[in-house]
Design a protein around this motif. Structure first.
Motif, PDB file in Angstrom:
ATOM      1  N   GLN A 131     -25.058   9.243  11.897  1.00 25.69           N
ATOM      2  CA  GLN A 131     -24.133   8.841  12.962  1.00 25.69           C
ATOM      3  C   GLN A 131     -23.789   7.358  12.858  1.00 25.69           C
ATOM      4  O   GLN A 131     -22.642   6.959  13.059  1.00 25.69           O
ATOM      5  CB  GLN A 131     -24.753   9.130  14.339  1.00 25.69           C
ATOM      6  N   ARG A 132     -24.779   6.548  12.530  1.00 19.17           N
ATOM      7  CA  ARG A 132     -24.546   5.118  12.383  1.00 19.17           C
ATOM      8  C   ARG A 132     -23.576   4.857  11.210  1.00 19.17           C
ATOM      9  O   ARG A 132     -22.680   4.036  11.297  1.00 19.17           O
ATOM     10  CB  ARG A 132     -25.878   4.388  12.148  1.00 19.17           C
ATOM     11  N   GLY A 133     -23.784   5.617  10.109  1.00 18.78           N
ATOM     12  CA  GLY A 133     -22.902   5.492   8.957  1.00 18.78           C
ATOM     13  C   GLY A 133     -21.471   5.892   9.309  1.00 18.78           C
ATOM     14  O   GLY A 133     -20.512   5.230   8.914  1.00 18.78           O
ATOM     15  N   ALA A 134     -21.344   6.974  10.084  1.00 22.39           N
ATOM     16  CA  ALA A 134     -20.014   7.432  10.501  1.00 22.39           C
ATOM     17  C   ALA A 134     -19.348   6.377  11.373  1.00 22.39           C
ATOM     18  O   ALA A 134     -18.144   6.116  11.250  1.00 22.39           O
ATOM     19  CB  ALA A 134     -20.130   8.753  11.253  1.00 22.39           C
ATOM     20  N   LEU A 135     -20.117   5.755  12.231  1.00 23.35           N
ATOM     21  CA  LEU A 135     -19.572   4.726  13.114  1.00 23.35           C
ATOM     22  C   LEU A 135     -19.094   3.522  12.305  1.00 23.35           C
ATOM     23  O   LEU A 135     -18.010   2.981  12.560  1.00 23.35           O
ATOM     24  CB  LEU A 135     -20.650   4.296  14.124  1.00 23.35           C
ATOM     25  N   ASP A 136     -19.888   3.143  11.304  1.00 30.71           N
ATOM     26  CA  ASP A 136     -19.470   2.010  10.469  1.00 30.71           C
ATOM     27  C   ASP A 136     -18.245   2.370   9.633  1.00 30.71           C
ATOM     28  O   ASP A 136     -17.332   1.558   9.469  1.00 30.71           O
ATOM     29  CB  ASP A 136     -20.621   1.557   9.565  1.00 30.71           C
ATOM     30  N   ASP A 137     -18.199   3.604   9.106  1.00 30.29           N
ATOM     31  CA  ASP A 137     -17.034   4.021   8.324  1.00 30.29           C
ATOM     32  C   ASP A 137     -15.783   4.034   9.195  1.00 30.29           C
ATOM     33  O   ASP A 137     -14.709   3.584   8.782  1.00 30.29           O
ATOM     34  CB  ASP A 137     -17.260   5.411   7.727  1.00 30.29           C
ATOM     35  N   ALA A 138     -15.916   4.560  10.415  1.00 37.08           N
ATOM     36  CA  ALA A 138     -14.773   4.585  11.333  1.00 37.08           C
ATOM     37  C   ALA A 138     -14.354   3.159  11.681  1.00 37.08           C
ATOM     38  O   ALA A 138     -13.158   2.855  11.761  1.00 37.08           O
ATOM     39  CB  ALA A 138     -15.150   5.355  12.604  1.00 37.08           C
ATOM     40  N   SER A 139     -15.337   2.280  11.857  1.00 36.35           N
ATOM     41  CA  SER A 139     -15.048   0.886  12.188  1.00 36.35           C
ATOM     42  C   SER A 139     -14.285   0.204  11.055  1.00 36.35           C
ATOM     43  O   SER A 139     -13.374  -0.591  11.301  1.00 36.35           O
ATOM     44  CB  SER A 139     -16.350   0.127  12.458  1.00 36.35           C
TER      45      SER A 139
END
Ligand SMILES: [Zn+2]
Ligand SMILES: [Zn+2]
Length: 83
Positions: free
Chosen positions: A14-22
């Motif tokens: 989830q953290r990785g997805a958040l950074d990718d989206a960011s």
């Protein structure tokens, strides 16, 4: 931005997805800012206009295209620069 569950309880995925989206948000802002600069528009660096300021420190713009800002004084995640 309200994210559920809270940020400190995110899984690594989830953290990785958040950074990718960011990163998508940050690169879109950089593209938008470049477009305006090409049109001859300038703005004060102190202004947040199309910027990606860090929420954790005084870094004014995300540097690089990884999940962590490359500025040695920052090193915060893309997610911290996206809002
Ligand atoms: Zn930074
Ligand atoms: Zn920072």
């Amino acid at each position: 931005m309200a994210i559920s569950p809270t940020l400190d309880k995110l899984t690594d995925d989830q953290r990785g997805a958040l950074d990718d989206a960011s990163l998508l948000v940050i690169s879109a802002r950089q593209d938008a800012a470049a477009l305006l600069r090409r049109a001859g528009l300038e703005w004060d660096d102190d202004d947040d206009f199309f910027g990606s300021r860090c929420r954790q420190c005084r870094c004014s713009e995300f540097d690089g295209n990884g999940r962590v800002c490359r500025r040695s004084s920052c090193r915060h995640s893309a997610a911290q620069h996206a809002s």
